[in-house]
Design an enzyme around this catalytic site. Sequence first.
Site, PDB file in Angstrom:
ATOM      1  N   GLY A  10       0.807  -1.224   0.000  1.00  0.00           N
ATOM      2  CA  GLY A  10       0.000   0.000   0.000  1.00  0.00           C
ATOM      3  C   GLY A  10       0.837   1.270   0.000  1.00  0.00           C
ATOM      4  O   GLY A  10       2.077   1.226   0.009  1.00  0.00           O
ATOM      5  N   LEU A  11       0.133   2.369   0.023  1.00  0.00           N
ATOM      6  CA  LEU A  11       0.778   3.683  -0.075  1.00  0.00           C
ATOM      7  C   LEU A  11       1.807   3.895   1.035  1.00  0.00           C
ATOM      8  O   LEU A  11       2.977   4.188   0.770  1.00  0.00           O
ATOM      9  CB  LEU A  11      -0.308   4.771  -0.001  1.00  0.00           C
ATOM     10  CG  LEU A  11       0.204   6.197  -0.034  1.00  0.00           C
ATOM     11  CD1 LEU A  11       0.693   6.565  -1.424  1.00  0.00           C
ATOM     12  CD2 LEU A  11      -0.879   7.167   0.435  1.00  0.00           C
ATOM     13  N   LEU A  12       1.397   3.728   2.260  1.00  0.00           N
ATOM     14  CA  LEU A  12       2.329   3.928   3.378  1.00  0.00           C
ATOM     15  C   LEU A  12       3.293   2.746   3.489  1.00  0.00           C
ATOM     16  O   LEU A  12       4.494   2.938   3.701  1.00  0.00           O
ATOM     17  CB  LEU A  12       1.539   4.094   4.688  1.00  0.00           C
ATOM     18  CG  LEU A  12       2.406   4.223   5.949  1.00  0.00           C
ATOM     19  CD1 LEU A  12       3.309   5.463   5.882  1.00  0.00           C
ATOM     20  CD2 LEU A  12       1.540   4.266   7.208  1.00  0.00           C
ATOM     21  N   ASP A  41      -3.483 -12.778   4.195  1.00  0.00           N
ATOM     22  CA  ASP A  41      -4.768 -12.153   4.470  1.00  0.00           C
ATOM     23  C   ASP A  41      -4.793 -11.787   5.957  1.00  0.00           C
ATOM     24  O   ASP A  41      -4.790 -12.682   6.818  1.00  0.00           O
ATOM     25  CB  ASP A  41      -5.900 -13.131   4.126  1.00  0.00           C
ATOM     26  CG  ASP A  41      -7.270 -12.524   4.366  1.00  0.00           C
ATOM     27  OD1 ASP A  41      -7.351 -11.373   4.852  1.00  0.00           O
ATOM     28  OD2 ASP A  41      -8.269 -13.205   4.058  1.00  0.00           O
ATOM     29  N   TYR A 129     -15.348   5.269   8.784  1.00  0.00           N
ATOM     30  CA  TYR A 129     -13.910   4.989   8.798  1.00  0.00           C
ATOM     31  C   TYR A 129     -13.304   5.370  10.154  1.00  0.00           C
ATOM     32  O   TYR A 129     -12.575   4.582  10.765  1.00  0.00           O
ATOM     33  CB  TYR A 129     -13.257   5.756   7.653  1.00  0.00           C
ATOM     34  CG  TYR A 129     -11.751   5.742   7.645  1.00  0.00           C
ATOM     35  CD1 TYR A 129     -11.033   4.563   7.456  1.00  0.00           C
ATOM     36  CD2 TYR A 129     -11.029   6.929   7.810  1.00  0.00           C
ATOM     37  CE1 TYR A 129      -9.644   4.570   7.424  1.00  0.00           C
ATOM     38  CE2 TYR A 129      -9.648   6.945   7.781  1.00  0.00           C
ATOM     39  CZ  TYR A 129      -8.954   5.766   7.597  1.00  0.00           C
ATOM     40  OH  TYR A 129      -7.585   5.768   7.574  1.00  0.00           O
ATOM     41  N   LYS A 133     -11.622   2.886  12.812  1.00  0.00           N
ATOM     42  CA  LYS A 133     -10.225   3.041  13.251  1.00  0.00           C
ATOM     43  C   LYS A 133     -10.152   3.197  14.768  1.00  0.00           C
ATOM     44  O   LYS A 133      -9.200   2.735  15.397  1.00  0.00           O
ATOM     45  CB  LYS A 133      -9.567   4.235  12.545  1.00  0.00           C
ATOM     46  CG  LYS A 133      -9.408   4.081  11.042  1.00  0.00           C
ATOM     47  CD  LYS A 133      -8.523   2.914  10.631  1.00  0.00           C
ATOM     48  CE  LYS A 133      -7.061   3.199  10.799  1.00  0.00           C
ATOM     49  NZ  LYS A 133      -6.223   2.097  10.232  1.00  0.00           N
TER      50      LYS A 133
HETATM   51  N1  LIG Z   1      -3.501   7.209   3.161  1.00  0.00           N
HETATM   52  C1  LIG Z   1      -3.837   8.102   4.074  1.00  0.00           C
HETATM   53  O1  LIG Z   1      -4.110   9.278   3.757  1.00  0.00           O
HETATM   54  C2  LIG Z   1      -3.879   7.711   5.519  1.00  0.00           C
HETATM   55  C3  LIG Z   1      -4.018   8.715   6.487  1.00  0.00           C
HETATM   56  C4  LIG Z   1      -4.027   8.370   7.838  1.00  0.00           C
HETATM   57  C5  LIG Z   1      -3.926   7.039   8.217  1.00  0.00           C
HETATM   58  N2  LIG Z   1      -3.833   6.086   7.250  1.00  0.00           N
HETATM   59  C6  LIG Z   1      -3.739   4.695   7.696  1.00  0.00           C
HETATM   60  O2  LIG Z   1      -2.496   4.184   7.276  1.00  0.00           O
HETATM   61  C7  LIG Z   1      -2.613   2.787   7.004  1.00  0.00           C
HETATM   62  C8  LIG Z   1      -2.114   2.517   5.604  1.00  0.00           C
HETATM   63  O3  LIG Z   1      -2.917   3.261   4.707  1.00  0.00           O
HETATM   64  P1  LIG Z   1      -2.560   3.330   3.167  1.00  0.00           P
HETATM   65  O4  LIG Z   1      -2.983   4.664   2.715  1.00  0.00           O
HETATM   66  O5  LIG Z   1      -1.171   2.862   2.916  1.00  0.00           O
HETATM   67  O6  LIG Z   1      -3.607   2.253   2.623  1.00  0.00           O
HETATM   68  P2  LIG Z   1      -3.592   1.515   1.196  1.00  0.00           P
HETATM   69  O7  LIG Z   1      -2.703   2.196   0.254  1.00  0.00           O
HETATM   70  O8  LIG Z   1      -5.027   1.331   0.828  1.00  0.00           O
HETATM   71  O9  LIG Z   1      -2.950   0.114   1.554  1.00  0.00           O
HETATM   72  C9  LIG Z   1      -3.656  -0.809   2.331  1.00  0.00           C
HETATM   73  C10 LIG Z   1      -2.826  -2.042   2.481  1.00  0.00           C
HETATM   74  O10 LIG Z   1      -3.615  -3.018   3.150  1.00  0.00           O
HETATM   75  C11 LIG Z   1      -3.526  -4.234   2.414  1.00  0.00           C
HETATM   76  N3  LIG Z   1      -4.717  -5.047   2.620  1.00  0.00           N
HETATM   77  C12 LIG Z   1      -5.979  -4.768   2.281  1.00  0.00           C
HETATM   78  N4  LIG Z   1      -6.785  -5.790   2.643  1.00  0.00           N
HETATM   79  C13 LIG Z   1      -5.996  -6.726   3.215  1.00  0.00           C
HETATM   80  C14 LIG Z   1      -6.212  -7.991   3.794  1.00  0.00           C
HETATM   81  N5  LIG Z   1      -7.446  -8.549   3.883  1.00  0.00           N
HETATM   82  N6  LIG Z   1      -5.152  -8.673   4.270  1.00  0.00           N
HETATM   83  C15 LIG Z   1      -3.918  -8.148   4.198  1.00  0.00           C
HETATM   84  N7  LIG Z   1      -3.641  -6.956   3.674  1.00  0.00           N
HETATM   85  C16 LIG Z   1      -4.677  -6.248   3.186  1.00  0.00           C
HETATM   86  C17 LIG Z   1      -3.404  -3.794   0.982  1.00  0.00           C
HETATM   87  O11 LIG Z   1      -2.917  -4.846   0.195  1.00  0.00           O
HETATM   88  P3  LIG Z   1      -3.279  -4.949  -1.376  1.00  0.00           P
HETATM   89  O12 LIG Z   1      -3.335  -3.557  -1.901  1.00  0.00           O
HETATM   90  O13 LIG Z   1      -2.154  -5.774  -1.922  1.00  0.00           O
HETATM   91  O14 LIG Z   1      -4.617  -5.616  -1.442  1.00  0.00           O
HETATM   92  C18 LIG Z   1      -2.408  -2.655   1.140  1.00  0.00           C
HETATM   93  O15 LIG Z   1      -1.107  -3.163   1.244  1.00  0.00           O
HETATM   94  C19 LIG Z   1      -4.091   2.444   7.222  1.00  0.00           C
HETATM   95  O16 LIG Z   1      -4.244   1.981   8.512  1.00  0.00           O
HETATM   96  C20 LIG Z   1      -4.788   3.783   7.091  1.00  0.00           C
HETATM   97  O17 LIG Z   1      -5.979   3.797   7.834  1.00  0.00           O
HETATM   98  C21 LIG Z   1      -3.778   6.388   5.914  1.00  0.00           C
END
Ligand SMILES: NC(=O)c1ccc[n+]([C@@H]2O[C@H](COP(=O)([O-])OP(=O)(O)OC[C@H]3O[C@@H](n4cnc5c(N)ncnc54)[C@H](OP(=O)(O)O)[C@@H]3O)[C@@H](O)[C@H]2O)c1
Length: 309
Positions: A10-12, A41, A129, A133
Amino acid sequence: MRAVIFGASGLLGRSVMRAFNDMTVTGTGFSRTAPGLARADATSADDIDRLLGRAQPDVVVNCVGERRPQRWAATPDQARDKNVDAARLLAQSTRQCGARLLHISTDYVFDGKAAPYRPDSPPNPLNAYGRWKLLAEHAVRAACPDAAILRLPVLYGPAQFAAETNLTELARQVGARAPVELDDVCVRYPTHTDEAAEVCRWLAGALVRGQRLGAVAHWSAEQGFTKYQMAVLIADRFGLPAGHIRPGEADAVSGDRPIDCRLDCRDLPEALGTVRRHFTTEFPPVVEPWLLPAEPISTLRKDFHAPCV
Ligand SMILES: NC(=O)c1ccc[n+]([C@@H]2O[C@H](COP(=O)([O-])OP(=O)(O)OC[C@H]3O[C@@H](n4cnc5c(N)ncnc54)[C@H](OP(=O)(O)O)[C@@H]3O)[C@@H](O)[C@H]2O)c1
């Protein structure tokens, strides 16, 4: 140090993988695969136990989540599983295998009416959401009392598709030149994923050293912008027309988007200030691939001065 990063596709997670690259690190993906990533998973206790049993980590970082509003609306049960059940299962398994846990959470646990928010400020999420969280934070705390929870604001960084970040989606809207109204009320603190990943690295090290940390930590960039301000900044920086972008208040009047969730980060050490990246200097390379102009963008405007917001 041995680390397992769940959500490394994912992004982070991609930035966290880079920040941890001098450790023995295992990253996981789910629907996306990439060389070097294991598939797991996070809603399956068996998958998690198998992976942690193999990797024997000192620290686990949970970057799994579902933060896209379209997904909360379309498949709320799945979104809840990824945000809440995965957090609980990961916390339980991490504790069982004797590792430390860093769990990623969000500023959306707050209602945005009383910024700045300290780690112990009362949460009051406005949307599903944020509620998920917050439930995840409680589940993590119950299953793994010595876990660290890091709350972050909206993130930006190298994206794999435009909709992956708010910022790259805004860039697409600037480049598309179709009339669009963007919220000019809700203030966001876009934070670079590499900056957030450095904070994760510091926290992971502190956890493994047994350093005493508060249960919840906050990290955020300092500059705040509305979506409209970000779009105008993008247009200005690349010398693109901005006449098609109008200021609006859609997010603010929706009632489920916080107005201002500025996070108070003073509890993390001052030394971490060196990882800070300034939005106005960092955003151009991130947005450039998503501006979709008919012809390539030649140069950045040399007379560009970022407004103080
Ligand atoms: N992006 C933001 O602006 C933001 C801001 C504040 C906090 N956050 C938090 O930071 C964290 C990471 O966010 P992100 O933006 O990086 O999210 P993201 O880009 O949507 O990535 C989510 C990750 O979770 C994985 N995932 C989804 N379903 C899964 C499952 N059933 N089993 C295992 N892995 C699974 C995805 O894998 P695949 O893609 O390979 O399916 C991906 O690696 C999250 O907790 C989010 O709430 C994000």
